[in-house]
Write an enzyme that holds these catalytic residues in place. Structure first.
Site, PDB file in Angstrom:
ATOM      1  N   ASN A  75       1.331  -3.982  -2.056  1.00  0.00           N
ATOM      2  CA  ASN A  75      -0.022  -3.491  -1.811  1.00  0.00           C
ATOM      3  C   ASN A  75      -0.146  -1.988  -2.006  1.00  0.00           C
ATOM      4  O   ASN A  75       0.789  -1.236  -1.724  1.00  0.00           O
ATOM      5  CB  ASN A  75      -0.464  -3.840  -0.386  1.00  0.00           C
ATOM      6  CG  ASN A  75      -0.536  -5.336  -0.188  1.00  0.00           C
ATOM      7  OD1 ASN A  75      -0.534  -6.105  -1.136  1.00  0.00           O
ATOM      8  ND2 ASN A  75      -0.593  -5.760   1.059  1.00  0.00           N
ATOM      9  N   ILE A  76      -1.332  -1.582  -2.426  1.00  0.00           N
ATOM     10  CA  ILE A  76      -1.655  -0.165  -2.585  1.00  0.00           C
ATOM     11  C   ILE A  76      -2.737   0.259  -1.595  1.00  0.00           C
ATOM     12  O   ILE A  76      -3.229   1.376  -1.656  1.00  0.00           O
ATOM     13  CB  ILE A  76      -2.107   0.144  -4.031  1.00  0.00           C
ATOM     14  CG1 ILE A  76      -3.339  -0.690  -4.414  1.00  0.00           C
ATOM     15  CG2 ILE A  76      -0.967  -0.055  -5.009  1.00  0.00           C
ATOM     16  CD1 ILE A  76      -3.973  -0.303  -5.743  1.00  0.00           C
ATOM     17  N   ASP A  77      -3.075  -0.624  -0.647  1.00  0.00           N
ATOM     18  CA  ASP A  77      -4.207  -0.357   0.250  1.00  0.00           C
ATOM     19  C   ASP A  77      -3.877   0.587   1.402  1.00  0.00           C
ATOM     20  O   ASP A  77      -4.779   1.061   2.083  1.00  0.00           O
ATOM     21  CB  ASP A  77      -4.794  -1.663   0.783  1.00  0.00           C
ATOM     22  CG  ASP A  77      -3.784  -2.543   1.505  1.00  0.00           C
ATOM     23  OD1 ASP A  77      -2.879  -2.020   2.194  1.00  0.00           O
ATOM     24  OD2 ASP A  77      -3.902  -3.780   1.368  1.00  0.00           O
ATOM     25  N   HIS A  91       4.277  -0.870  -5.820  1.00  0.00           N
ATOM     26  CA  HIS A  91       3.261  -0.539  -6.824  1.00  0.00           C
ATOM     27  C   HIS A  91       2.566   0.786  -6.537  1.00  0.00           C
ATOM     28  O   HIS A  91       1.440   1.019  -6.973  1.00  0.00           O
ATOM     29  CB  HIS A  91       2.261  -1.694  -6.946  1.00  0.00           C
ATOM     30  CG  HIS A  91       2.916  -2.937  -7.440  1.00  0.00           C
ATOM     31  ND1 HIS A  91       2.565  -4.186  -7.017  1.00  0.00           N
ATOM     32  CD2 HIS A  91       3.945  -3.120  -8.298  1.00  0.00           C
ATOM     33  CE1 HIS A  91       3.339  -5.092  -7.608  1.00  0.00           C
ATOM     34  NE2 HIS A  91       4.185  -4.456  -8.382  1.00  0.00           N
TER      35      HIS A  91
END
Length: 188
Positions: A75-77, A91
């Site tokens: 996740n990039i959140d 990522h």
């Protein structure tokens, strides 16, 4: 030892859409697209960032923090980080607000299809250190990326249990961790 491997499904209940919920987004997260359509790419990243800006960690993120579980995430959140966990972000991250105008030039913010993913080897090393009796807790991960399949397979080859939570992560993760972390009864 328990290691968590998380994907978009852990954040869905925090209001963050998965790529399956955003038709056409995956095709715009390629390095070739960023290079050939820089303005459009910057707008895609801005919209992603805006959609995640007000999201808050759910109980799955909080439980992983409370149980001090090492986390590998696709996740990039930033929700694991908002919960207070340290993570290995496969990522990368999203650009800062100051970087949005030149997002197409950035690497690892996020890692795009076609880019080298610098943390993949670290993830393989972490999972390669699992032993029989250890657990790879897979939360909200699809099988759309090779790394997602590889880490599961590697854990199994090492003799670790692979436990998957693919829906309702916000409610199931804590229960699974409570069960896994229960003190074992000692027999004399």
């Amino acid at each position: 030892m328990i290691v968590a491997f998380t994907g978009a499904g852990i954040s869905k209940q925090s209001g963050v859409d998965t790529f399956q919920d955003q038709p056409g987004i995956r095709e715009k997260l390629f390095r070739d697209y960023a290079n050939s359509h820089p303005k459009e790419y910057n707008e895609v990243i801005k919209k992603l960032k805006d959609s995640m800006r007000n999201a808050l960690p759910n109980d799955a993120h909080m439980a992983l923090k409370e149980y001090r579980i090492p986390i590998i995430t696709m996740n990039i959140d930033g929700l694991h980080e908002k919960a207070g966990s340290e993570v290995l972000a496969l990522h990368g991250t999203l650009p800062t607000d100051e970087e949005l105008d030149h997002a197409y030039l950035l690497y690892n913010k996020p890692v795009l299809y076609g880019d080298e993913a610098p943390n993949y080897m670290k993830a393989y090393q972490i999972v390669a250190n699992l032993y029989p009796g250890d657990v790879l807790l897979v939360i909200g991960c699809s099988y759309h990326t090779a790394i997602a399949c590889d880490l599961r397979d590697l854990a199994r080859r090492r003799g670790a249990r692979v436990i998957e939570i693919n829906d309702d992560a916000a409610n199931k993760t804590r229960k699974v961790l409570e069960e896994l972390c229960k003190p074992k009864e000692h027999r004399f």
